[in-house]
Structure formats: C-alpha cells, structure tokens
Design a protein around this motif. Structure first.
Motif, PDB file in Angstrom:
ATOM      1  N   GLY A 115      -5.955  98.227 -15.227  1.00 48.23           N
ATOM      2  CA  GLY A 115      -4.921  97.991 -14.229  1.00 48.23           C
ATOM      3  C   GLY A 115      -3.756  97.144 -14.689  1.00 48.23           C
ATOM      4  N   LYS A 116      -3.829  96.573 -15.908  1.00 46.23           N
ATOM      5  CA  LYS A 116      -2.746  95.746 -16.430  1.00 46.23           C
ATOM      6  C   LYS A 116      -1.899  96.562 -17.398  1.00 46.23           C
ATOM      7  CE  LYS A 116      -1.624  91.632 -19.033  1.00 46.23           C
ATOM      8  NZ  LYS A 116      -2.053  90.648 -19.983  1.00 46.23           N
ATOM      9  N   LEU A 117      -0.576  96.528 -17.195  1.00 48.46           N
ATOM     10  CA  LEU A 117       0.346  97.230 -18.079  1.00 48.46           C
ATOM     11  C   LEU A 117       0.345  96.564 -19.453  1.00 48.46           C
ATOM     12  CD1 LEU A 117       2.492  99.502 -18.282  1.00 48.46           C
ATOM     13  CD2 LEU A 117       4.190  97.793 -17.611  1.00 48.46           C
ATOM     14  N   VAL A 118       0.023  97.337 -20.491  1.00 50.55           N
ATOM     15  CA  VAL A 118      -0.022  96.797 -21.855  1.00 50.55           C
ATOM     16  C   VAL A 118       0.974  97.485 -22.788  1.00 50.55           C
ATOM     17  CG1 VAL A 118      -2.403  95.990 -21.668  1.00 50.55           C
ATOM     18  CG2 VAL A 118      -1.953  98.321 -22.491  1.00 50.55           C
ATOM     19  N   GLY A 119       1.605  98.554 -22.326  1.00 48.52           N
ATOM     20  CA  GLY A 119       2.596  99.266 -23.126  1.00 48.52           C
ATOM     21  C   GLY A 119       3.505 100.064 -22.227  1.00 48.52           C
ATOM     22  N   LEU A 120       4.768 100.197 -22.607  1.00 46.73           N
ATOM     23  CA  LEU A 120       5.730 100.914 -21.778  1.00 46.73           C
ATOM     24  C   LEU A 120       6.773 101.605 -22.643  1.00 46.73           C
ATOM     25  CD1 LEU A 120       6.865 101.552 -18.926  1.00 46.73           C
ATOM     26  CD2 LEU A 120       8.143  99.408 -19.077  1.00 46.73           C
ATOM     27  N   ALA A 121       6.993 102.870 -22.383  1.00 42.36           N
ATOM     28  CA  ALA A 121       8.081 103.633 -23.005  1.00 42.36           C
ATOM     29  C   ALA A 121       8.978 104.119 -21.887  1.00 42.36           C
ATOM     30  CB  ALA A 121       7.527 104.817 -23.797  1.00 42.36           C
ATOM     31  N   GLY A 122      10.281 104.014 -22.060  1.00 44.08           N
ATOM     32  CA  GLY A 122      11.211 104.416 -21.006  1.00 44.08           C
ATOM     33  C   GLY A 122      12.261 105.386 -21.496  1.00 44.08           C
ATOM     34  N   CYS A 123      12.797 106.165 -20.559  1.00 46.27           N
ATOM     35  CA  CYS A 123      13.881 107.117 -20.838  1.00 46.27           C
ATOM     36  C   CYS A 123      15.059 106.772 -19.949  1.00 46.27           C
ATOM     37  CB  CYS A 123      13.447 108.539 -20.528  1.00 46.27           C
ATOM     38  SG  CYS A 123      12.042 109.113 -21.451  1.00 46.27           S
ATOM     39  N   SER A 124      16.240 106.795 -20.524  1.00 44.57           N
ATOM     40  CA  SER A 124      17.448 106.489 -19.774  1.00 44.57           C
ATOM     41  C   SER A 124      18.386 107.678 -19.762  1.00 44.57           C
ATOM     42  CB  SER A 124      18.174 105.296 -20.401  1.00 44.57           C
ATOM     43  OG  SER A 124      17.369 104.152 -20.355  1.00 44.57           O
ATOM     44  N   ALA A 125      19.049 107.867 -18.634  1.00 45.44           N
ATOM     45  CA  ALA A 125      20.097 108.885 -18.512  1.00 45.44           C
ATOM     46  C   ALA A 125      21.408 108.167 -18.781  1.00 45.44           C
ATOM     47  CB  ALA A 125      20.081 109.500 -17.123  1.00 45.44           C
ATOM     48  N   ASP A 126      21.840 108.197 -20.039  1.00 50.09           N
ATOM     49  CA  ASP A 126      22.991 107.400 -20.456  1.00 50.09           C
ATOM     50  C   ASP A 126      24.341 108.077 -20.281  1.00 50.09           C
ATOM     51  OD1 ASP A 126      20.978 106.157 -23.089  1.00 50.09           O
ATOM     52  OD2 ASP A 126      21.540 105.113 -21.264  1.00 50.09           O
ATOM     53  N   CYS A 127      24.339 109.358 -19.935  1.00 46.55           N
ATOM     54  CA  CYS A 127      25.637 110.012 -19.743  1.00 46.55           C
ATOM     55  C   CYS A 127      25.499 111.163 -18.769  1.00 46.55           C
ATOM     56  CB  CYS A 127      26.211 110.498 -21.076  1.00 46.55           C
ATOM     57  SG  CYS A 127      25.239 111.756 -21.900  1.00 46.55           S
ATOM     58  N   ASP A 128      26.587 111.439 -18.069  1.00 49.23           N
ATOM     59  CA  ASP A 128      26.596 112.478 -17.043  1.00 49.23           C
ATOM     60  C   ASP A 128      26.362 113.879 -17.611  1.00 49.23           C
ATOM     61  OD1 ASP A 128      27.090 110.603 -15.086  1.00 49.23           O
ATOM     62  OD2 ASP A 128      29.260 110.802 -15.276  1.00 49.23           O
ATOM     63  N   MET A 129      26.756 114.102 -18.855  1.00 52.07           N
ATOM     64  CA  MET A 129      26.658 115.447 -19.428  1.00 52.07           C
ATOM     65  C   MET A 129      25.219 115.852 -19.715  1.00 52.07           C
ATOM     66  SD  MET A 129      29.939 115.464 -21.972  1.00 52.07           S
ATOM     67  CE  MET A 129      29.443 116.993 -22.720  1.00 52.07           C
ATOM     68  N   MET A 130      24.277 114.894 -19.655  1.00 52.87           N
ATOM     69  CA  MET A 130      22.880 115.217 -19.922  1.00 52.87           C
ATOM     70  C   MET A 130      22.344 116.182 -18.866  1.00 52.87           C
ATOM     71  SD  MET A 130      21.356 111.501 -20.923  1.00 52.87           S
ATOM     72  CE  MET A 130      19.689 112.110 -21.035  1.00 52.87           C
TER      73      MET A 130
END
Length: 131
Positions: A115-130
């Motif tokens: 139940g404890k977060l030990v790792g995290l990977a994230g994705c970002s939408a950095d531009c409108d054209m995506m």
C-alpha cells in the motif's frame, strides 16, 4: 508560449523565441544524429547568443522489443490518472510529476509495496500538437 515540433522520432517542445533555431537544428541533421556531438555544438552555439546553452547531454536508444522477456515484479502496479496525483506533488516524486505544470501531468504508473508508493513513472502532455 511553447511550440512543439515533431519530426521522425524527435519531439521538441520549446519556447517560441527558440522556434527558428530548433526548427533549423532538427532539419539540419539526420534525426539519429541530432543529439550527438559535434552536432549538438551547433545548437549550443546558437543558444549561447541568446544567453542559454546545453546543460546536459544523454543518449537514448529504443530497445528491440522482440528481445524483451517478461519479468516478475514483487510490487503492485497501479495506473494513475490526474485525480490520483493530488498528494504526490512532493520532492521525492518531482522526477515524475511537475508541481508547477500540474495540468500537463496526464498519466502515471505507481509501484506499491503493501500500500505504500515506492516508485513512480509519469507522462506529461507538453504540447498541444500531441493530441
């Protein structure tokens, strides 16, 4: 305002004031040589005229997906969406999420141990054209 440039395996998200330089750069070299020396020095020289420069260089390679072998994982993996990020804007997760641009954080995968977060990977939408 940011400009997103897409070209053969390159995505560049840059401020409008650097659009011309970056567009010329990615069109000048084969995509697979854009982030190698001495080509990166071409970009660095033009950015220097505007008071900026290349800070760090890394090389990244796309793996041969046919050689992947599934691995076991002792952690529970959870797909996370923006509504799950509210309590995660902490220094320990700043490499996966950006507190200053929360609206860009769109997807994540969390690894949990009891139940404890030990790792995290994230994705970002950095531009409108995506989209």
């Amino acid at each position: 305002m940011y400009f997103c440039f897409l070209r053969e395996n390159i995505v560049a998200s840059v401020k409008d004031e650097y659009r011309e330089i970056v567009t010329e750069y990615v069109n000048r070299f084969e995509f697979y040589h854009c982030f190698e020396t001495p080509n990166i020095h071409w970009l660095d020289g033009r950015l220097a005229k505007k008071g900026h420069g290349v800070y760090m260089m890394s090389e990244y390679y796309l793996p041969d997906v046919n050689k992947f072998q599934p691995l076991s994982c002792d952690y529970e993996l959870r797909i996370l969406e923006p509504s799950d990020f509210a309590d995660l804007y902490k220094p320990e997760w700043s490499n996966a999420l950006c507190k200053d641009r929360k609206e860009s954080d769109v997807l994540g995968v969390g690894a949990y141990d009891n139940g404890k977060l030990v790792g995290l990977a994230g994705c970002s939408a950095d531009c409108d054209m995506m989209w």
